[in-house]
Every structure is written in structure tokens, then in C-alpha cells.
Design an enzyme around this catalytic site. Sequence first.
Site, mmCIF file in Angstrom:
data_model
loop_
_atom_site.group_PDB
_atom_site.id
_atom_site.type_symbol
_atom_site.label_atom_id
_atom_site.label_comp_id
_atom_site.label_asym_id
_atom_site.label_seq_id
_atom_site.Cartn_x
_atom_site.Cartn_y
_atom_site.Cartn_z
ATOM 1 C CG ASN A 677 -1.805 1.456 1.012
ATOM 2 O OD1 ASN A 677 -2.584 1.456 0.384
ATOM 3 N ND2 ASN A 677 -1.614 2.260 2.058
ATOM 4 C CB ILE A 826 -5.358 3.823 4.592
ATOM 5 C CG1 ILE A 826 -5.378 5.082 3.530
ATOM 6 C CG2 ILE A 826 -4.054 3.058 4.278
ATOM 7 C CD1 ILE A 826 -6.401 6.036 3.864
#
Length: 826
Positions: A677, A826
Site C-alpha cells: 500500500n 487505509i
Amino acid sequence: MKDSNLRRDGHGSRRLISGRVVIEHSPGLSGPGKSATVQIYSSTQIDPNTRKGKLSEKACLKKGKSSKKDGTKITTYKIKLHVEPGFGNPGAFVIENNHKYKFFLQSATLVIPGNKVIHFDCRSWVYPIKDTNTGRVFFSNTCYLPNQTPAGLVELRKEELVSLRGDGTGERKEWDRIYDYDVYDDLGNPENVRPVLGGSDAYPYPRRGRTGRPASKSETINLDLYVPADERCSPKKLSEFIANAIQATAHFLLPEEKSSSHDSNSFESFEEIRELYTDNRGKAIRGASVMEKVKKVVSAELFKEVTRKSEYDTKFPLPQIIKANQFAWKLDEEFGRQMLAGTNPTRIHCLREFPPRGTLTESYIQTSDIEDDLDGLSFEQAMIQWRIYVLDHHDYLLPFLRKMYSEGVCPCASRTLLFLRNDSTLKPLAIELSYPGSYDNIDGTKTMVVLPDKEGTLQALWQLARAHVAVNDSAYHQLISHWLHTHAVVEPFIIATRRQLSVMHPVHRLLDPHFKDTMHINALARTVLINAGGILEKTLFTGKFSMELSSELYKEWRFDEQALPSDLIRRCMALDESESPIGAHLLFQDYPYGLDGLDVWLAIQTWVGDFCDIFYEDDASVKSDSEIQAWWSEIRNVGHGDKRNETWWCQMTTKADLKQTLTTLIWITSALHASVNFGQYTYTGYPPNRPTRCRKFVPEEGTMEFAEFLKDPDKYFLNMLPDRFQATLGIALMEVLSRHTSDEVYLGQRPTSEWIDNKEVKQRFEKFNECLREIEKRILERNGDPELRNRRGPAKVPYKLLYPDATKVQNVLGITAKGIPNSVSI
């Protein structure tokens, strides 16, 4: 000498239990004060009428003292309760909120005679009783296996779990605390129907949290959709997330800034792409028009948080890939390095036979064409020495190519062969591209092989072929490595944990920080990211087939192969070394993801093993744990129910089964997610390095496209990239996803030191923390070792994606490309 905890003025010898309750409430809203009451349950003395622990009298919250922290109002209240001498020790309390507002209960502390302190790490919303019709029960920080539960808490423990499961009907309300499963039937809308994912052989998928809202939603974006309140991001975090999104898309608000050269959908030059960025950001603008749109889709409370920041910059930050050397991305060494240390280091594997087993079409790569690049080895010799690698995005894409082509993109399926050189860098050997061909082909595809060249026309063709490989890898990364393999597969584990493991269960206590915010982030993704017409469909070459492709590749997913050692062995990146603590030995050390990852894996594995050894004596204690058995059964048969008949699921009958399962789950939620990520902006933030779709094929000699290419190779390359809107939208997404928020809690950390009342657990956790600090030192040493060329590469980007703690960075917020948050947050 009088006992200070005894009261004799009208209460006889009744015991006084004092305490404090810490509550967080939104600015401008009053605290509950005396409108909230607390009663405590005895852990040992049972009320024969309720079969629960004896319940004390009610006590109101009094003498609140308030303070502010980061704009949040926190009030600490005192409570006093009198109980009978034989009441026993408190094990739980129930709080009733008769106030008109909800509040966030951070913690509670009780002090009983003898100055013994009992902690309650609550961290949960308490809604008005007019909505919930019941008080809210909280248990102390002491953990018990089901058969060790104190008598007064047995019924409370069962009752709490039953209430969390609900009855599977109705549309959920904000204040509901219900965890149930559903299929992905909410991605489409009346104008853009998408397949239902989950619940069928054709479209298997992990389950999501049930909301009860209609299956087909409208085009309206709703950021206030239901997830259980305890799974919601804090208002502050959500406001940061929205503010980051506004920041990232700010330049879409400035059409007057566009020059005449921007009339084209394509970038005219590399310098024009460079103009999107600045080291110091651009001029600030006020996003009033965007704010009006935001106001329509968020609550008034959240909107107030978002509008605290009223100015937004118009430029993107400069991605690291072009910061030190703006041309390094063009080099083959950097192209190969990113397969080992970039944002998707989990796809490459060592080739053990050629053509690759299971290929749907015969490979057109001729080994004789590439043997000059094998340092004097034959292809067969190089394979025997484990030096031929492949980045394979071929067979799984073939059935989708023609469908995608009809949607206006130029899709290819790719297979890239690479050679491991003596210095451990990867040298690309050949790229095989299959693309939609004429229907008189047996398989409906055409194939070309492109070989690397250092100059001229062939070098430019090679760059085009590399772009198609990057497009394949970008889509696979986003849809599979990132979304499916972390976000989607974890959600059923969260739901099962809440439904089947009491908060008193030690495994619930262990896993809880690794589930923070994930269900809410996933719900937001279903609204704006993976939905029909969402950002991924707009930016990836897979378009409206994106989630269908994700479902197809879920068929290959196995939980047991998500353990890092198993994954490395399966991909032939490591040898099976069952006698070692890790269980795998890397084929070569300069594989940053693999080397750092195994260090972190071993640290997690040791911590989980220590934790389980404290609570489980032997295999029989795991097998007899009714909650663990129900949890594991529900994960296999419901949460991942489309794979219920797979034989690779462990039976959960031994401590080894439990330890491996928990280690794998924590690895996925923390380190694996961080590795795929937080490097996204670093590499994909510059479209030429990792484009997400191609608008042209690699031209064939003798065609008009080839003549166009020969006329201006750079222009052809730029016209192949995503158009201006798609590229900038993709950059904006990468910027949002790569940012750390202010309330992240990192691996080896807990939000409070009182997260569990067990000294031995805390000692082992401190040992885990110390181990992670040692890993950080080793990572910094490796990044400074010039012999390890894949640690930085030609682009001079140090590998820090598995550096555990980002809080040591001066500015924790933003794009740090380092730090492992505990959860997929997230």
C-alpha cells in the site's frame, strides 16, 4: 486506623468502590454528566433471578473535568458505588446513556478496597438509550478462555455474543452493534449492473459486513453508510481522509490554469507530465465548490471536521521514483528491481520449467533468442541453477481480453522472463504479449515477443512492451495483491471475531488492534473505489470487468499460502527449511521484500507463540475452546463459505494450528498490507513508470501504427499512456492511499498501556517491540550496503516499506513510504 474505603454514615460496613470514566465527545456537544449512570457486575457472586453477576446500585457520572487534545474534548468523570461486603470483585459494568447525544467511552477504572485497580479499555461508542433500548456492557481487561470465565460473567459473556450476531434481517441503523455477512451485491446500480460476488460457483468471493440496504444502489455517493460503530474511523481520521482526497484532486478545480496545449487528451511531452508536480506544492486554492458536494454526502459533524482546512494546493508532490534521477525508471535494472522491492513484490516467481506449467497457449519465446544474455549458461542450465524468473500476467487475462478491447482500451496479457545476475539484479530477457486478434485464430488472440535492446527502434519498442507489462502488474496489484489479498479476505475474519470471540477472550484481545478501521475503509471502497463507475474502473485497463477478474482470481486464493514462508516457497523464491524457526531460506538475499518480510514474520510468529503459550497449556485446550472452534468454523463455512470444501484449511485442533493461523492473519493485516500500500505513490504516482491502462498496442512492423511510431517514438509512447484525466485521477488515488493518518498505531504498539491486565503478556509484548526495533536497525544497515543493489536501485529509492515504525519520522503524516500500521486502515 480506619479503612478509607469504608463508609459508616448510613451505609454500615458496605464497601465503597470508586472510579473514573473517561469520555470523548464532539466539540460543541455537551458531555453526558449525571444523565449517564453506571452499575457494576460482580464477577463471582450470582443473582439467582438473572443468573448473571450481582448488580450494584446505580451511580451517576459526577465532577467532570474537561480538556482538549487535538481539537477533541475529553472529560473525566468520577463515580462512587456502594456494594455489600460479599459482592466480590467487579468483572463488568453497564452504562446507560440518557443524554441526547452519543459519546465515545475511552476507558474506565475502578478502585476496590485494598487499592486494587481494575481497568476497562472500552474505546467504543455509547448511544442514547432511547435508540438502543438497552444499556451497554463493558468487560474488564482481564482475559479468560470460555471454560475459565468467572461464574458471574458466564451469562453476560453469552448474552453479549448473541446480541452482536443479530437475526440477519432489517436495515441496520447507526446505533446497531450487529455483525452479519452478506455478498457483494451493492457494487452495481440500475444503469451499470455488475455481477453479484460471493455465493456462487461462477463468482466466489469473501463475504462483507451486512448493512441491509437495497442491493442496487443509486449513483449518489454515501459516506455515512452503515458499519458497526466500533468499526468506524474516528471523525478526525475520516476528515483527514476526505481532506486528502480534496487535496489530491484540487487541480481538477482549476480549468483556467490549463494552457492551450492541454486541449489534447494526451500529454504532449514528459515535461508536461512533470508540470503536475512540485517539490513545494503549488499555489493554494479554496475548494468551495467541492465543499458543497462534500456537504451532501457526509454528516454535519463530519463536514465540520473537513472544513477546518479550507485551502488546498494545486500540485502533486514529486514521486520518489523521479526525485533523485528522473530517467532511472527507463532502465531495465530498475524495471526488474521493482518486481522485488516495488509496490507489488508478491507476483514474481522462479521458473522451474519452460514453457510454464498450465499455460493455455504455447509460449512463443524461443530460448535460443535469449541465451546470449545468460552469462554463458544455456537456458536449461540457468533454470537448474534457479536463475530464470517470470512475471506472469498471461493465462488469467486471456478470457477477458476481447471483452476489455470492446470497452475502448488496448489490453494485452504478458509474460516477462528475467535472469538473475551474479550481483542479484534481474535482467529482463523477453516480453511475450498476447492481445485480441482475428476470430479465425483458434484462441482468438495474436502474440508477439519483444526482446530488449539498448538503442534505436528496438529499444523504443521494448519501452512500449514494458508499459504493457506495467499495466498488467498495476491492475493485478490493485485488484488482487492489495484489495483482495488484504482488504477483502480479512473482513470475514473481523466479523467472525466479533460474533464468536468474546472481548474477554485472549485471542480477541490479541487481534483487535489488527482490525482497526478495516470494515469502514472497505465500505468506503465499495462506495467510491470498486463500485460500478468507481475510480478503479475509470483508471485500470480492466474497466468494468475489474471485480469480475478479482472474483476469478479469488478461486486461486488459499489462506495457508498467505503465510510468508509458504508464499515464498510456493513461488520458488525460497527453499523449504522446515527445521528452522522461519521455515524458509531465500534463494538470494537481495530480495528486499522477502528478507525484511521474513524478519518481521519471525517477530510476529514469536510474539504470537509467546501469547498463546500463556493461555493454552496443550492441544486439548485449543480443541476444547468452544469460542475458537465456533470462530474457525464460521470463517471457513460462512465468511469464506465459497471455499468451505477446500481441504487445505487446517482443522484447528492443535496449538500449532492456532499459532500459524494467528501469525498469518496478523502478517496480512499489518506487514503484507503495508508492503503493497504505502509505496503506491512512490512508483505509480508517475504514470510513465507504472501506467494503469494502454490506449495503443505495440505496433507491428508494416502497419500504419508502426509508421506513426517510427515518426516519433516518444509521442507514440505518451499517446499509449492513460489520457490526462485518467492519469491525474490515478495519481490522486495513489496520493490518498499512500498517506499515513495521525491516529495510526504501528506494529508493536498499543493505544494504551492498559490494554490487558496480564503482566506476563505485557513483558512478552515488550520483547516483541524490542525485536522490531532491532529489525529497523538491520533495515537501515541493509539500505546502506552498496553490495545490495536492489535496496535502492538506479532510482535511489531505499526500501522502507517493511520498516516497522513511522512515528520516528519528524512528520508522521503524509507519504513516508515507511511504517507498518497494525491494521488495514487505509
